[in-house]
Design a protein around this motif. Sequence first.
Motif: not given
Length: 580
Positions: A148, A161, A163, A218-219, A222
């Motif tokens: 990240h 990211v 995903r 966004d991150h 995750d």
Amino acid sequence: MPQPNPRPSSEPQRPASFEPEVFGKYFLVDRIAVGGMAEIFKAKTFGHGGFEKLLVVKRILSNLSSNHEFEEMFVDEAKVSATLQHANIVQTFEFGKIRENCFIAMECVEGKDIKGLLRKLAHKRRLLPIEFAVYVAHEAAKGLAYAHRKQDREGQDLDLVHRDMSPSNVLISYEGEVKIADFGIAKAKTNTYTTRDGVLKGKFEYMSPEQASGHDIDHRSDIFSLGIILYECLTGRRLFKAGSDLKTLEAIKACDIDPPSVHNPAVPARVDQIVMRALARRPDDRYQEAHEFQADLMEFLHPATPDLTRQSFAHFLGDVFAQEIADERRRLEEGTRRANEIHQQAPEVDLEPSWSDSAPGTLHTAGSRLPIVVVVGVMLLLLGGLAWVVFRPSPAPEPLAPPPLVALTGSATVEIDVPARVLVDEQPVGEGTRVEVRDLAAGEHMLRIEAAGFVPRFTTFRIAEGDRLRIAERLAPLPADGAEVSDPTAAEAAAGEPEAASTASSPSKEPGLIGVNVSRNWAHVWIDGQKLDLTTPLAKVPIEPGVHTVRVENEAFGIDATRQVTIDPGEVATVLFDLE
């Protein structure tokens, strides 16, 4: 519905047999998996002097090689993965095309993925021990934190990211290492292939609420997905999996989640808090960075370290997958033998070609340069001898005496339930409810704890070089008549036995936590005569309050020791066996 991607399906099929083949400079020795889009092989490369390297080759199936969409996604995966160099991420070595087949050569992780581990444990009707579940999430969070934060060469954030954080993309080696794999659908600024609007990418049951709703992510998405993995490791249950994809997505968007301890009462309250924060429905309510998630998991593991837990995890995996390890080793040895035969039959390749100035564009082999090399070598020897005669060095000075060795010391943190005065080896070291004792020489030390109105506490502890101990003690109130208790044995009885007695009459008290470790190697652990599934280091395992008998044993290393420990409600007791 998600678009196809060049990754093997979640249910890879391993062929009954595989004949090794040559693929460019790689010798494919075993096919690990084959899916609808790609196939994955264990491969070897060979070099001079018996050099061999084991790695993994992932290539698009031949019938899909002309599909430009697949190729763009494959290129994106390779470009993203090649920028990531971290111990908790599978490393990418090369991307290319051989015989019109795009491929990626990457690090070989000899082990299983989390999905395979949980399935194996479910078959055995076992749960993954809590500290191992926390350790796996901790290591994966380290890898995510690195990805990240990754920047390009100009110092610009990649905004990466993953995903597709799911149990099949978290690999565990038989040595206890944890690595994130498969950035095939990762989102990054460098992507060539762009996901079409309204298309969901990733496995439905491991999506975040915003991902399942088709919103920008966004991150923090995750982090939610890793929280699902940790939840399932702790409980052995699928969190969001429903009868259909639509129902699964609806369950994720509703995000109505019970704490893990509802399904596994052994999960401590602190772990419940960590998991539920990672699984917060609103991204703003979650951990904002993966390293924050990692830090809380690390705090729970203390005093065990990730390195020590990894060793214990490796022993656990060796027991669970003993047959699989033997089968995989046999297949690899047979595949390597056949690949070696093919390699030996291959024509020799000149590895050091050079271009001649006399005939531009003409390639000469290293063998044609041998006379020049000999002449140059002789001239260098003659010049070296002459230089030694002219510039003969003076006699070497007497070597300096090596600096004295400085013994490493250890430290300890003493935690008391009431403000008290702490003495080590009869020397005052501090006052309060938490006292740090530094620069302790290796060996045994006497600990004395005093507080007005309480029975003095006497105990001994041993510390090795570099150790960091945590010692938790409770003081017993003085008898009503105020009589002093000076005998250490009586003091221990006064501090320990009333608690044990009260435990028997009050079973509703909250459990305590126990940690067990040995000073060398590792050991199996028994508590009250019952062998645990865990080996040392053991960290913060829930246990009923009272007096318990702890035994550690490793026959191969001559370890067999027993000790009694008093567990107080809601407290952590660490038992260290110094077996040097």
